[in-house]
Motif scaffolding. Structure first.
Motif, PDB file in Angstrom:
ATOM      1  N   CYS A 332       0.821  -1.213   0.000  1.00 11.74           N
ATOM      2  CA  CYS A 332       0.000   0.000   0.000  1.00 11.74           C
ATOM      3  C   CYS A 332       0.857   1.267   0.000  1.00 11.74           C
ATOM      4  CB  CYS A 332      -0.952  -0.005   1.193  1.00 11.74           C
ATOM      5  SG  CYS A 332      -0.132  -0.094   2.796  1.00 11.74           S
ATOM      6  N   GLU A 333       2.075   1.205   0.545  1.00 11.21           N
ATOM      7  CA  GLU A 333       2.971   2.355   0.549  1.00 11.21           C
ATOM      8  C   GLU A 333       4.245   2.016  -0.225  1.00 11.21           C
ATOM      9  OE1 GLU A 333       3.076   5.799   2.011  1.00 11.21           O
ATOM     10  OE2 GLU A 333       1.072   5.248   1.346  1.00 11.21           O
ATOM     11  N   ASP A 334       4.064   1.407  -1.375  1.00 10.55           N
ATOM     12  CA  ASP A 334       5.182   0.999  -2.212  1.00 10.55           C
ATOM     13  C   ASP A 334       6.041   2.208  -2.576  1.00 10.55           C
ATOM     14  OD1 ASP A 334       6.416  -1.152  -4.003  1.00 10.55           O
ATOM     15  OD2 ASP A 334       5.962   0.437  -5.436  1.00 10.55           O
ATOM     16  N   ILE A 335       7.361   2.051  -2.506  1.00  8.01           N
ATOM     17  CA  ILE A 335       8.277   3.157  -2.768  1.00  8.01           C
ATOM     18  C   ILE A 335       8.161   3.643  -4.205  1.00  8.01           C
ATOM     19  CG2 ILE A 335      10.127   1.458  -3.111  1.00  8.01           C
ATOM     20  CD1 ILE A 335      10.620   5.103  -2.020  1.00  8.01           C
ATOM     21  N   GLY A 336       8.107   2.715  -5.180  1.00  7.27           N
ATOM     22  CA  GLY A 336       8.128   3.111  -6.577  1.00  7.27           C
ATOM     23  C   GLY A 336       6.827   3.701  -7.078  1.00  7.27           C
ATOM     24  N   THR A 337       5.711   3.088  -6.719  1.00 12.68           N
ATOM     25  CA  THR A 337       4.427   3.505  -7.293  1.00 12.68           C
ATOM     26  C   THR A 337       3.635   4.477  -6.433  1.00 12.68           C
ATOM     27  OG1 THR A 337       3.332   1.557  -6.345  1.00 12.68           O
ATOM     28  CG2 THR A 337       4.197   1.343  -8.588  1.00 12.68           C
ATOM     29  N   VAL A 338       4.010   4.611  -5.164  1.00 10.65           N
ATOM     30  CA  VAL A 338       3.241   5.472  -4.261  1.00 10.65           C
ATOM     31  C   VAL A 338       4.090   6.614  -3.694  1.00 10.65           C
ATOM     32  CG1 VAL A 338       1.840   5.576  -2.164  1.00 10.65           C
ATOM     33  CG2 VAL A 338       1.716   3.553  -3.640  1.00 10.65           C
ATOM     34  N   LYS A 339       5.141   6.259  -2.971  1.00 17.12           N
ATOM     35  CA  LYS A 339       5.915   7.288  -2.274  1.00 17.12           C
ATOM     36  C   LYS A 339       6.648   8.224  -3.229  1.00 17.12           C
ATOM     37  CE  LYS A 339       6.671   4.568   1.948  1.00 17.12           C
ATOM     38  NZ  LYS A 339       7.679   3.926   2.823  1.00 17.12           N
ATOM     39  N   LEU A 340       7.383   7.659  -4.190  1.00 16.19           N
ATOM     40  CA  LEU A 340       8.165   8.501  -5.095  1.00 16.19           C
ATOM     41  C   LEU A 340       7.294   9.481  -5.891  1.00 16.19           C
ATOM     42  CD1 LEU A 340      11.134   6.461  -6.638  1.00 16.19           C
ATOM     43  CD2 LEU A 340      11.225   8.715  -5.584  1.00 16.19           C
ATOM     44  N   PRO A 341       6.209   9.017  -6.514  1.00 16.24           N
ATOM     45  CA  PRO A 341       5.367   9.992  -7.231  1.00 16.24           C
ATOM     46  C   PRO A 341       4.890  11.129  -6.326  1.00 16.24           C
ATOM     47  CG  PRO A 341       4.769   7.764  -7.881  1.00 16.24           C
ATOM     48  CD  PRO A 341       5.735   7.635  -6.737  1.00 16.24           C
ATOM     49  N   VAL A 375      13.258   7.571 -13.628  1.00 15.91           N
ATOM     50  CA  VAL A 375      13.774   7.342 -12.278  1.00 15.91           C
ATOM     51  C   VAL A 375      13.871   5.831 -12.095  1.00 15.91           C
ATOM     52  CG1 VAL A 375      13.511   7.807  -9.826  1.00 15.91           C
ATOM     53  CG2 VAL A 375      12.582   9.417 -11.498  1.00 15.91           C
ATOM     54  N   HIS A 376      15.087   5.327 -11.973  1.00 15.75           N
ATOM     55  CA  HIS A 376      15.308   3.889 -11.910  1.00 15.75           C
ATOM     56  C   HIS A 376      15.653   3.474 -10.487  1.00 15.75           C
ATOM     57  CE1 HIS A 376      16.433  -0.123 -13.266  1.00 15.75           C
ATOM     58  NE2 HIS A 376      16.078   0.202 -14.487  1.00 15.75           N
ATOM     59  N   CYS A 377      15.371   2.226 -10.174  1.00 11.47           N
ATOM     60  CA  CYS A 377      15.771   1.688  -8.867  1.00 11.47           C
ATOM     61  C   CYS A 377      17.277   1.497  -8.840  1.00 11.47           C
ATOM     62  CB  CYS A 377      15.065   0.352  -8.606  1.00 11.47           C
ATOM     63  SG  CYS A 377      15.659  -1.011  -9.638  1.00 11.47           S
ATOM     64  N   TYR A 404      16.611   6.127  -7.701  1.00  6.75           N
ATOM     65  CA  TYR A 404      15.851   6.423  -6.489  1.00  6.75           C
ATOM     66  C   TYR A 404      16.668   7.232  -5.478  1.00  6.75           C
ATOM     67  CZ  TYR A 404      12.181   2.937  -7.664  1.00  6.75           C
ATOM     68  OH  TYR A 404      11.162   2.242  -8.244  1.00  6.75           O
ATOM     69  N   GLY A 405      17.789   6.648  -5.049  1.00  9.75           N
ATOM     70  CA  GLY A 405      18.556   7.248  -3.957  1.00  9.75           C
ATOM     71  C   GLY A 405      19.099   8.618  -4.287  1.00  9.75           C
ATOM     72  N   THR A 406      19.597   8.773  -5.517  1.00 11.85           N
ATOM     73  CA  THR A 406      20.154  10.056  -5.928  1.00 11.85           C
ATOM     74  C   THR A 406      19.077  11.135  -5.942  1.00 11.85           C
ATOM     75  OG1 THR A 406      21.644   8.772  -7.348  1.00 11.85           O
ATOM     76  CG2 THR A 406      21.614  11.147  -7.654  1.00 11.85           C
ATOM     77  N   LEU A 407      17.913  10.792  -6.479  1.00 12.64           N
ATOM     78  CA  LEU A 407      16.828  11.764  -6.542  1.00 12.64           C
ATOM     79  C   LEU A 407      16.294  12.105  -5.157  1.00 12.64           C
ATOM     80  CD1 LEU A 407      14.966  13.418  -8.381  1.00 12.64           C
ATOM     81  CD2 LEU A 407      13.390  11.478  -8.404  1.00 12.64           C
ATOM     82  N   ILE A 408      16.156  11.099  -4.296  1.00  9.43           N
ATOM     83  CA  ILE A 408      15.635  11.347  -2.945  1.00  9.43           C
ATOM     84  C   ILE A 408      16.609  12.204  -2.144  1.00  9.43           C
ATOM     85  CG2 ILE A 408      14.975  10.245  -0.767  1.00  9.43           C
ATOM     86  CD1 ILE A 408      13.956   7.877  -2.434  1.00  9.43           C
ATOM     87  N   ALA A 409      17.912  11.948  -2.305  1.00  7.14           N
ATOM     88  CA  ALA A 409      18.913  12.786  -1.629  1.00  7.14           C
ATOM     89  C   ALA A 409      18.807  14.225  -2.118  1.00  7.14           C
ATOM     90  CB  ALA A 409      20.312  12.234  -1.883  1.00  7.14           C
TER      91      ALA A 409
END
Length: 423
Positions: A332-341, A375-377, A404-409
């Motif tokens: 329900c809180e998937d990193i790729g499809t929920v949190k990142l968007p 945005v790739h894993c 993921y990590g680079t963009l989140i940072a």
């Protein structure tokens, strides 16, 4: 009909002692229909991996097997459909076979040595085979030519003459009799050893007895009863470097820091915990993420950094592709499809259109052009060649590419700090 084989024990599934697919040398067999690719794959692997038939086009989808190929070591061997297949379905098979090139480290081009050699004054390759060799060369892809069906060749001298003139590695073999199979395996192994690079995730930047804290949140998306692959690989890499590893969750991070007499050499966190971890770890302590370490490992870090900075240039309604290299059950809180968007839209203040791919799915050039950003894993399940291939197809089509990590940072304002350990 042949099918793709997913060997969970060999491909990093249930057997926790196996080498992950992303760390194996990928060897793929290409060629025209009825060249004997499947028979040769079976001879090399010593298994009935592929269905063999005299009927052209028996192999449809790529057939893959993870195994140990001595004297090289852990490999993934893939048999592909004939590249001269015809019709609408045939074209689809060819397209799927060509996608295997993205992940191929060593290509074996198989040709039928008996095809027309009885009446030929000199052995020559078909135009399809010549074109494939040029494609290998254009991609700097190591390859060798295997002239199959040696036992059926009427004029052996013409083949010998061809091999003597070839400006690349080539040999004649017989999948039926086994002649030349050991030599083929030795040549593959020699190429594999030439291209093998013992890359480290983190150990090359550590000194013996350095202390590294790994922050690994255990939430609804964490696999029950085990760690995710990047965490396991990082732990092993740290131990191989004779450094010391502490593993904790965010809630216990401060306690771990307080327990140390000296500050740790590094703190590595799951990217989605960056916002919390950066508030706990003092500025004087170096901090990065698993995803950033894997961007470096897979050779995409510089491009990922540039791609992360593209976030501020996104326009209302732009399309963003979020791509994962593995497949898993969505939470329900998937990193790729929920949190990142959600994080991306909040950060840039614009409404965007998101698309998602996983596993072996990744758009071809024409389809990729519709996106402003990919945005790739971290790509722990993909080998370096496939990650670089995905990055290059984006770059060639003017699409920004990050992970993921680079963009989140970047979104947390700590990208420079996250890269300091790697400088």
């Amino acid at each position: 009909m042949a099918r793709e084989i997913s060997d969970s024990k060999s491909l990093g599934g249930s057997d926790l002692n196996s080498t992950p697919s992303g760390n194996r040398v990928h060897i793929s067999f290409f060629g025209r229909r009825n060249a004997g690719k499947s028979s040769l794959v079976n001879a090399v692997t010593g298994q009935n991996l592929s269905i063999v038939s005299d009927t052209p086009g028996t192999t449809t989808d790529p057939v893959s097997k993870a195994m140990e190929l001595l004297p090289l070591g852990p490999v993934v061997i893939t048999d592909t459909a004939g590249l001269d297949d015809e019709g609408v379905i045939g074209e689809m098979r060819v397209a799927k076979a060509m996608t295997i090139l993205r992940k191929t480290d060593i290509a074996v081009l198989v040709v039928d040595g008996s095809d027309g050699s009885a009446d030929a004054d000199a052995f020559t390759l078909a135009p399809d085979d010549e074109e494939l060799i040029e494609l290998f060369r254009s991609r700097n892809l190591p390859f060798l030519l295997a002239i199959n069906k040696k036992d059926k060749i009427a004029d052996v001298s013409s083949v010998v003459a061809f091999l003597d003139k070839a400006d690349y590695q080539a040999l004649s073999v017989s999948a039926a009799t086994g002649e030349g199979i050991n030599e083929l395996k030795e040549k593959i192994a020699a190429i594999g050893k030439e291209i093998a690079v013992d890359k480290k995730i983190i150990a090359d930047r550590l000194n013996p007895q350095d202390v590294v804290i790994l922050v690994t949140p255990i939430d609804s998306s964490a696999p029950k009863g085990r760690m995710i692959l990047p965490q396991v690989q990082a732990i092993r890499d740290i131990l191989d470097g004779h450094a010391v590893c502490m593993v904790t969750q965010v809630e216990e991070l401060q306690m771990c820091l307080n327990a140390l007499k000296e500050p740790p050499a590094l703190v590595v966190t799951d990217s989605q915990a960056f916002s919390r971890v950066k508030e706990i770890v003092p500025e004087s302590v170096k901090l990065t993420s698993f995803s950033i370490l894997f961007a470096r490992l897979k050779g995409i870090l510089n491009t990922a950094v540039e791609g992360a900075e593209y976030l501020s240039r996104l326009n209302e309604g732009d399309r963003v592709l979020i791509s994962e290299g593995c497949t898993h059950h969505r939470q329900c809180e998937d990193i790729g499809t929920v949190k990142l968007p959600r994080w991306i839209e909040n950060n840039c203040g614009k409404k965007l259109n998101f698309s998602f791919t996983s596993g072996g799915q990744f758009p071809e050039a024409d389809e990729l052009k519709q996106y402003a950003l990919v945005v790739h894993c971290g790509g722990c399940m993909l080998n370096e060649r496939e990650m670089l291939s995905r990055m290059h197809v984006a770059e060639d089509n003017g699409v920004a590419f990050t992970n993921y990590g680079t963009l989140i940072a970047h979104m947390n304002g700590i990208l420079e700090r996250s890269l300091e350990f790697l400088k």
